[in-house]
Design an enzyme around this catalytic site. Structure first.
Site, mmCIF file in Angstrom:
data_model
loop_
_atom_site.group_PDB
_atom_site.id
_atom_site.type_symbol
_atom_site.label_atom_id
_atom_site.label_comp_id
_atom_site.label_asym_id
_atom_site.label_seq_id
_atom_site.Cartn_x
_atom_site.Cartn_y
_atom_site.Cartn_z
ATOM 1 N N THR A 241 -33.098 -29.453 72.433
ATOM 2 C CA THR A 241 -33.502 -30.315 73.548
ATOM 3 C C THR A 241 -34.998 -30.593 73.504
ATOM 4 O OG1 THR A 241 -31.733 -29.337 74.877
ATOM 5 C CG2 THR A 241 -33.423 -30.563 76.045
ATOM 6 N N GLU A 458 -26.772 10.209 65.588
ATOM 7 C CA GLU A 458 -27.884 9.342 65.203
ATOM 8 C C GLU A 458 -28.594 9.856 63.964
ATOM 9 O OE1 GLU A 458 -28.180 6.508 66.470
ATOM 10 O OE2 GLU A 458 -26.776 6.818 68.108
#
Length: 679
Positions: A241, A458
């Protein structure tokens, strides 16, 4: 002069207006309503007082009503005597016909009624009516008020639905008019190509459209034609846009802007009418630009099956758009720009040359383009000396222009939260973590067992990524909950134009490292690996079904781009082979992950213990445990710089929070600061 004089009377003739039709319809409805109301009322006839007395004494009267103000009375006739009095049946006189009589005095009538009651000739009701009568006005109000109320409610609803009334530019009487927002000069938007960072290729193609509008002779002398349209295609937030506004600003021509959804309305035929009205307005302003944002709302591929809604309102609107863009008539000087992030859903007739001559791809910015975008969005911010645009551009791979603008805004908000005078490098890193991982939840309560499980999970990711060649360089590992994630490993991915099979397998192995660590070092698996398994499964199916990276299905792509085809482009036998190959590929990488973890069991245990102690560790901590990573990377220097910057920023933040904990700001970061101090 004579010719002009002959033409003037024709030009001054009134134009046909649909409001005339509406007014005639309303007048006809009012006439039929009034006339129908009068035909359904009962008959009233006037009679002398002497005849009235005879009828009462004959037993014809059912009820007598006396009006004192007008010295009149009404006698309601019994149904069985209607024909005797009016010489007509009930179908002609109505159910309650009356006889109207002028009287001399009310006392005289009362005396007569009492005599009739004593003689058993009248047994009905005797009442008084004191209302004054104005026949014409009362009848008019009584008959027209309900109709006026209905019309008023109808107009009110149409105004609310259409945004106007009879005289406005919108509403029910102008529902077929275009809702496009027009700018007499695109320069009024105040946006040029200088405001569009990056997208050099897209700007170059759009610049040619501007040159066509400014200097068409340059191209027409060589036999060229002005392109009729350009379609901007790209992911959300990449500046489609903004590019359209920049074209209008550079060209300085009238600019019509509207969304694809503005053509859609609840009334049949309104969308096509608005398309025609839009191009009629544009012809009067030519040369001009029409910009349709999110054109996929009306430009979606038409169905070949009538049962699927092949003749619906959206398709009628698309047919009108196709005709206006390149039909029997010509629209010289009108350039149609459109934007969408779903070009694969558009109708092929809309994409052909002559309608949208160019498809301009506005992709996600690369490294150099992200630097330019950062330079644009950093202008209004107060920065300190620690901010490095090159480093920020490398920290945001895959970010669109809108994402980068959000990063800059979040960094400013974070700096203000800690009462800083300038926005620093760590504020931007925290903003990136905030956008990618979500809000940090330091108050979330976890048991020691859950914390240990998350740390082992982790640490498994970190260990596998450290010892696989093509895995992304590790930045830090955290077990502080963010968003829906209980922990995360942060990487600095290298931007690759193409992905090799080996690199994708290494990434898959690193994703499975958390689940493998849980099985090896805890003995139980948990739901913490759900996101890892989802990403792994999607990647495996993409490698086998689309990229042809399977041993049993090599060099075959089963990608299906047909919107209305509900059948898969392969058989059940092939689907079974795909499932087997996906399972085989994932299991191989899972066993590989467990093998790497077994080889580095001691280092993984130290890494998990360090995570439990500190909650956040960095790549240099992993390097102290495992040694230097066997494979070098372009991002290693940046990671080391980031480690130093984050350590300094965390120390500074700890000092600020300790100062603020007595009054202005709650000390939500105290547990993390304590752990960082121990680090």
């Amino acid at each position: 002069m004579n010719e002009h004089q002959n033409k003037d009377p024709k030009m001054n003739m009134p134009k046909f207006n649909m409001n005339w039709i509406y007014a005639l319809v309303i007048a006809a409805l009012a006439f039929f309503y009034v006339t129908s109301g009068s035909t359904n009322s009962s008959v009233t006839t006037e009679m002398a007082y002497s005849n009235f007395k005879k009828m009462v004494m004959n037993g014809y009267a059912e009820k007598i009503v006396v009006n004192k103000n007008q010295n009149k009375l009404l006698m309601y006739v019994k149904p069985e005597h209607i024909r005797d009095v009016f010489k007509q049946g009930v179908d002609k006189t109505g159910k309650e016909p009356t006889v109207q009589v002028e009287i001399g005095s009310v006392e005289q009538v009362e005396q007569f009624v009492n005599e009739a009651r004593e003689a058993q000739k009248f047994t009905g009701d005797f009442k008084y009516d004191n209302h004054k009568e104005n026949d014409f006005i009362t009848s008019l109000i009584y008959n027209l008020l309900p109709l006026a109320l209905i019309i008023g409610v109808w107009i009110f609803i149409m105004r609310r639905m259409g945004g106007g009334g009879f005289g406005g530019g919108s509403g029910i009487f102008s529902v077929g008019k275009s809702k496009a927002q027009m700018y007499e000069s695109g320069g009024n938007l105040g946006i040029t190509f200088k405001d569009v960072a990056g997208q050099a290729g897209a700007k170059q193609e759009m610049q040619e459209i501007v040159d066509f509008l400014k200097n068409p002779q340059k191209y027409t002398e060589l036999g060229g034609k002005i392109p009729k349209g350009a379609l901007l295609v790209g992911p959300p937030g990449t500046g489609k846009t903004l590019l359209a506004k920049a074209v209008a600003g550079e060209a300085g021509v009238p600019f019509f802007s509207m969304s694809g959804s503005d053509f859609v309305e609840m009334f049949v035929g309104v969308g096509a009418s608005r398309v025609r009205d839009l191009f009629e307005k544009a012809k009067t302003k030519a040369p001009c630009i029409i910009f349709i944002d999110e054109i996929d709302a009306v430009g979606r591929a038409r169905s070949k099956n009538p049962a699927m809604g092949g003749n619906d309102e959206r398709e009628n609107t698309l047919n009108a758009l196709l005709t206006e863009m390149d039909g029997f008539g010509t629209n010289s000087g009108i350039i149609t720009l459109a934007a969408t992030n779903r070009a694969d859903m558009l109708d092929s007739a809309l994409l052909r040359a002559g309608r949208f001559d160019r498809q301009i791809h506005v992709d996600l910015p690369d490294l150099n383009e992200r630097k330019e975008v950062f330079q644009v969005h950093l202008k209004p911010l107060k920065l300190d000396d620690t901010v490095d645009i090159d480093f920020l551009a490398r920290q945001t791979p895959g970010f669109s222009g809108a994402d980068i603008a959000n990063v800059c805004n979040e960094a400013a908000l974070i700096a203000a939260r800690y009462n800083r005078e300038n926005v620093g490098k760590q504020d931007f890193l925290d903003a990136v973590d905030r956008i990618i991982g979500g809000l940090e939840k330091k108050t979330k309560v976890m048991t020691e067992q859950e914390k240990r499980s998350i740390a082992i999970h982790e640490a498994g990711h970190a260990t596998i990524s450290w010892f696989t060649e093509h895995a992304n360089p590790l930045v830090k590992v955290s077990i502080v909950p963010r968003g829906r994630a209980l922990g995360a490993a942060w990487y600095l991915p290298e931007e690759r134009v193409i992905q090799t099979k080996e690199a994708m397998l290494d990434e898959m192995c690193a994703l499975l490292g958390g689940r493998a660590a849980e099985e090896l070092f805890i003995g139980d698996i948990s739901t913490g690996a759900m996101n890892d398994l989802e990403r792994t499964t999607k990647q495996a199916y993409g490698m086998i079904a689309y990229a042809g990276m399977s041993d049993k299905l090599p060099n075959i792509c089963y990608y299906n781009n047909s919107e209305y085809q509900f059948q898969r482009p392969y058989s059940e036998t092939t689907a079974k082979i795909m499932d087997d190959e996906v399972l085989k590929m994932i299991n191989e990488q899972y066993e590989r992950a467990k093998q790497i973890l077994n080889e580095h069991r001691d280092g993984h245990a130290q890494l998990a213990a360090l995570l439990i102690e500190r909650e956040v560790i960095f790549a240099d901590d992993v390097e102290r445990i495992f040694g230097k990573r066997p494979w070098t990377s372009r991002a290693e220097e940046l990671i080391e710089a980031q480690q130093r910057a984050e350590a300094e920023a965390m120390a500074e933040r700890r000092a600020l929070e300790l100062e603020a904990q007595n009054g202005q700001q709650p000390d939500n970061d105290a547990p993390a600061d304590k752990n960082n101090e121990q680090a």
